[in-house]
Design an enzyme around this catalytic site. Structure first.
Site, PDB file in Angstrom:
ATOM      1  N   CYS A  89     -21.939   4.789 -25.070  1.00 39.39           N
ATOM      2  CA  CYS A  89     -22.802   4.213 -24.996  1.00 39.39           C
ATOM      3  C   CYS A  89     -24.208   4.418 -24.779  1.00 39.39           C
ATOM      4  O   CYS A  89     -24.291   5.665 -24.233  1.00 39.39           O
ATOM      5  CB  CYS A  89     -22.466   3.011 -24.314  1.00 39.39           C
ATOM      6  SG  CYS A  89     -23.278   2.065 -23.230  1.00 39.39           S
ATOM      7  N   CYS A 100     -19.846   2.786 -15.688  1.00 37.54           N
ATOM      8  CA  CYS A 100     -18.827   3.376 -16.339  1.00 37.54           C
ATOM      9  C   CYS A 100     -19.028   4.845 -15.774  1.00 37.54           C
ATOM     10  O   CYS A 100     -19.941   5.215 -15.548  1.00 37.54           O
ATOM     11  CB  CYS A 100     -18.658   3.263 -17.929  1.00 37.54           C
ATOM     12  SG  CYS A 100     -19.087   2.363 -19.042  1.00 37.54           S
ATOM     13  N   ASP A 296      -0.227  -9.669  -4.056  1.00 33.53           N
ATOM     14  CA  ASP A 296      -1.803  -9.068  -4.633  1.00 33.53           C
ATOM     15  C   ASP A 296      -3.393  -8.910  -3.914  1.00 33.53           C
ATOM     16  O   ASP A 296      -3.829 -10.478  -3.864  1.00 33.53           O
ATOM     17  CB  ASP A 296      -1.558 -10.186  -6.045  1.00 33.53           C
ATOM     18  CG  ASP A 296      -2.891  -9.633  -6.755  1.00 33.53           C
ATOM     19  OD1 ASP A 296      -3.287  -8.362  -7.130  1.00 33.53           O
ATOM     20  OD2 ASP A 296      -2.916 -10.637  -8.334  1.00 33.53           O
ATOM     21  N   CYS A 323      -5.046  -3.188  -6.952  1.00 35.06           N
ATOM     22  CA  CYS A 323      -6.639  -2.627  -7.595  1.00 35.06           C
ATOM     23  C   CYS A 323      -7.097  -1.130  -6.782  1.00 35.06           C
ATOM     24  O   CYS A 323      -8.197  -0.973  -6.921  1.00 35.06           O
ATOM     25  CB  CYS A 323      -8.062  -3.497  -7.814  1.00 35.06           C
ATOM     26  SG  CYS A 323      -8.245  -4.337  -6.141  1.00 35.06           S
TER      27      CYS A 323
END
Length: 367
Positions: A89, A100, A296, A323
């Site tokens: 990118c 990112c 979760d 996560c």
């Protein structure tokens, strides 16, 4: 898109700013959060766009003379790691889009870095030595084009942009290479799910199937068993647990969002579902033994109140979908206080090019 920046905490000025200063350094290990450890002037500097073992020029981006640590970017690479690649990118790199963390790293190297972070968090926060392998999600080839929900910052003249790392500044962009060509599919294993506009659903198209498979494999549910699905969303895990435990079993769900709970009842006919804070609900409801629990939680983790309510139900197996590896490790340590241990761990690269990683941990009572 690059996430909205967190509001910085009010900070006491501790001397002159060091922002903009440059120095050469050798890069140390990866740290949780998408940066790498560099030591300079008796301080730790958290550096982005680097790799372990490299010799780089660091430009400081945050810090004052009195701070315990600084932040910086690797703005020049003097000795490159074998894992370094040219970022696909044009907006990835120092002073550019902050969405990112690892575009400068080959995909196998990205996964090794994420595995190292998960292992380090479990060792540091839970006292466990765990070998971790981060698995690619089926269908992911180059780590691009996977983000099925994407937002840009609108700019004048119909343009759009994305924010810099830890900043309100916006970088104009034509297109994010992570953006998927199509929106999310709400069908998993032939089952269709209703999801509210803007409601939570995994953004990687391969994520729901990968996570359902991992959870069912970990729990090994049996006909007639009772399962408790916590932070249940629109009923993804409940749907398939209910299929397995059958009419003689029971699946109950708790979810903080009332709209998601209403949809879960439609997505999973016959589901016993309650909307409310999970820790609060469990103090007065579902106070019975359960064979299985799915956890979760959000990025902050389940925390002590919920973990202790879970172990009070004495499940034979808990599948923890995490996560954030630090939150997972902290909660695993709390489970250990109550006689439950981490038995198995799988990690998935659901967010290529970023530092994020998803884990499915099996937690069982000590026998």
């Amino acid at each position: 898109m690059s996430p909205a920046p967190r509001r910085p905490r009010p900070k006491k000025v501790r001397g002159s700013s060091v922002v903009g200063q440059r120095f050469e350094a050798e890069v140390g290990p990866v740290a949780h959060g998408g940066h790498f450890v560099v030591r300079h002037a008796d301080r730790v500097v958290f550096v982005r766009h680097a790799l372990p073992g490299e010799r780089v020029v660091v430009e400081l981006t945050e810090g004052t003379e009195g701070d315990r640590f600084w932040r910086g970017d690797a703005v020049e690479v003097l000795t490159a790691s074998p894992d370094r690649v040219v970022a696909p990118c044009p907006y990835a790199g120092p002073h550019l889009c902050g969405g990112c963390d690892f575009q400068h790293v080959a995909l196998p190297g990205q996964r090794s870095l994420k595995a190292a972070v998960v292992s380090e968090q479990l060792r540091r926060l839970a006292g466990l030595d765990v070998d971790v392998e981060v698995e690619p999600v089926p269908g992911d080839v180059d780590g691009l084009g996977w983000r099925t929900r994407q937002r840009y910052v609108p700019l004048p003249g119909g343009r759009r942009g994305m924010r810099k790392h830890r900043s309100h500044e916006v970088v104009p962009v034509e297109k994010c290479l992570l953006e998927a060509p199509a929106g999310p599919s709400y069908e998993v294993r032939g089952a269709r799910f209703e999801v509210a506009e803007g409601g939570f659903w995994q953004v990687h198209p391969g994520a729901p199937e990968a996570l359902v498979s991992a959870v069912l494999e970990a729990l090994d549910p049996q006909p007639g068993e009772r399962a408790l699905d916590l932070y249940a969303g629109v009923g993804l895990f409940s749907r398939f647990l209910k299929d397995v435990v059958g009419p003689d079993g029971r699946v109950c769900a708790v979810e903080g969002d009332a709209a998601a709970t209403r949809l879960a009842k439609r997505n999973v006919p016959g589901l016993h579902a309650t909307a409310g804070d999970v820790g609060t609900v469990l103090t007065t409801a579902y106070d019975e033994p359960f064979d299985l629990v799915v956890l979760d939680p959000p990025r902050t983790g389940a925390k002590r109140k919920v973990v202790e309510q879970v172990v009070d139900r004495r499940p034979r197996a808990v599948a923890y979908v995490a996560c954030d590896p630090a939150a997972l490790a902290r909660d695993v340590a709390i489970f250990a206080e109550h006689g439950y241990v981490l038995t198995r761990l799988r990690a998935f690269d659901l967010f290529p090019m970023t530092h994020h990683v998803e884990c499915v941990a099996l937690i069982t009572p000590v026998t």
